[in-house]
Design an enzyme around this catalytic site. Structure first.
Site, PDB file in Angstrom:
ATOM      1  CB  THR A 252      60.337   9.206   4.937  1.00 25.69           C
ATOM      2  OG1 THR A 252      60.889  10.498   5.006  1.00 25.69           O
ATOM      3  CG2 THR A 252      59.664   8.846   6.235  1.00 25.69           C
ATOM      4  CB  VAL A 281      61.196  20.279  12.278  1.00 24.39           C
ATOM      5  CG1 VAL A 281      60.459  19.072  12.851  1.00 24.39           C
ATOM      6  CG2 VAL A 281      62.247  20.782  13.253  1.00 24.39           C
ATOM      7  CB  THR A 302      56.585   8.835   2.878  1.00 28.19           C
ATOM      8  OG1 THR A 302      57.708   9.246   2.097  1.00 28.19           O
ATOM      9  CG2 THR A 302      55.687   7.967   2.024  1.00 28.19           C
ATOM     10  N   GLY A 303      56.573  11.903   1.953  1.00 29.97           N
ATOM     11  CA  GLY A 303      56.377  12.872   0.880  1.00 29.97           C
ATOM     12  C   GLY A 303      56.869  14.241   1.298  1.00 29.97           C
TER      13      GLY A 303
END
Ligand code: ASP
Length: 384
Positions: A252, A281, A302-303
């Site tokens: 991301t 999602v 992010t992750g």
């Protein structure tokens, strides 16, 4: 467009904590007003007579200014291109691609801020550059879903107004971050999904592409490897920090910025997770999950999206700062060490004074930052 523009006034007026408002209008009785007037007159009168006698003797006391404010930056920006297990053996050519992508995006965002652009403008320009770069998992270069397609998520939040725009399941919008900004600025709503998101896009002038524009050979290979191992990160039993590399799992992109006016913004954009189920999602478009900004801090995460959103991570970091008086860095470390598990996530953030923090509990996070004090860093591994 007209349809989207109407009803802007229906949006809720954001909650702005009293300590950040220009004034703090509490109601007073007439008696307390009179009392305040007398006290203030005495104090101001006294202060004026002291300074008039010897102005040199009354320097601004630094002891009374919180440390974070002393080195306040005119502008600051940070960005990420994903966190996870990044192999230290990455070949030089590939490493260079990441450094170049991070450098270009940082330079673009920095220029916007140097020239007096807003935090929102800087975030959009930075994220758009990362979306256009196929090495990152956002826009072109997005990972494949289990059906071999691409479904993109993005969100943006303006800390000044606390307005936000979010999208999930986009399939034809070249730069989701641009559409997210349009949701934020031209719609009475905050979050559109799937067909509704595409229909919203139809009412704007954003650039559209075929779904396979987002495909790259490398992502296709990773998808095939993931399918062979039937690995999806949302299946029970998935192990953190396993032997799948970052490019297979995450990637991301996101940016946070503080502009010269002191306003903050955060934006995040992603293809999600390789081999994800149709309609999944992640945290990115969940306001307060992977993306959040107010007048005190802007965060992009992010992750592992499921873990990040379970902990309402970005908003929890902001709350630790606002209600727990933690610094940005401490708040992120608390989140990573006490709420999340090793291998789960990385965060970038900037506070109202321009302090930047980029923390992770993964082995690496593609990240970069710059500020008006001349500092500029581009990093990949955790211990750099
Ligand atoms: N957080 C993203 C998601 O779960 C993935 C990533 O950060 O790379 O969709």
């Amino acid at each position: 467009m007209d349809m989207i523009k109407q009803n802007r006034s229906n949006k809720m007026i954001p909650h702005i904590p009293a300590k950040y408002r220009a004034g703090n209008p509490h109601s007073h009785s007439k008696r307390s007003n009179w009392f305040s007037f007398v006290v203030i007159t005495l104090i101001v009168g006294g202060w004026l007579s002291i300074t008039a006698c010897n102005p040199e003797d009354v320097p601004l006391s630094e002891e009374n200014v919180p440390a974070t404010q002393l080195d306040q930056k005119e502008w600051a920006i940070a960005l990420h291109g994903g966190a996870g297990t990044i192999s230290p053996d990455m070949d030089e050519e590939r490493k260079q691609l990441y450094y170049d992508g991070l450098t270009d995006a940082l330079t673009i965002g920095q220029l916007v801020l140097e020239e007096g652009g807003t935090a929102v403008e800087a975030v959009v320009a930075t994220v758009q550059s990362l979306e256009n770069n196929p090495v990152f998992n956002a826009g072109r270069g997005s990972v494949f879903t289990r059906e071999g397609k691409h479904e993109l998520d993005a969100a943006i939040m303006d800390g000044r107004t606390m307005e936000a725009g979010a999208l999930t399941g986009l399939t034809t919008v070249r730069n989701p971050i641009i559409l997210a900004r349009k949701v934020m600025e031209s719609s009475p709503h905050i979050f559109f999904s799937g067909l509704g998101a595409e229909e919203f896009a139809d009412q704007t002038d954003v650039e559209r592409v075929e779904n396979d524009y987002f495909s790259t050979d490398e992502r296709r290979e990773q998808f095939q490897r993931a399918q062979d191992r039937s690995s999806t990160l949302i299946e029970p039993g998935w192990q953190r920090d396993n032997d799948l590399d970052l490019n297979l799992k995450y990637g991301t992109v996101g940016a946070v910025a503080r502009d010269r006016e002191g306003n903050l913004a955060a934006g995040t954009s992603t293809g999600g997770m390789t081999n994800k189920q149709f309609g999944r999602v992640g945290d990115v478009p969940i306001i307060g999950g992977g993306t959040f900004a107010n007048q005190m801090v802007a965060i992009s995460a992010t992750g592992w999206g499921e873990k990040i959103m379970q902990q309402v991570s970005a908003n929890t970091i902001a709350n630790l700062m606002e209600f727990g008086n933690h610094s940005l860095e401490d708040a992120m470390v608390i989140m990573l060490n006490e709420r999340l598990e090793p291998g789960d996530a990385g965060f970038i953030g900037v506070d109202q004074f321009g302090n930047i923090s980029m923390q992770m509990n993964t082995r690496g996070m593609y990240r970069a930052s710059a500020s008006s004090d001349g500092e500029r860093v581009i990093l990949i591994w955790e211990d750099e």
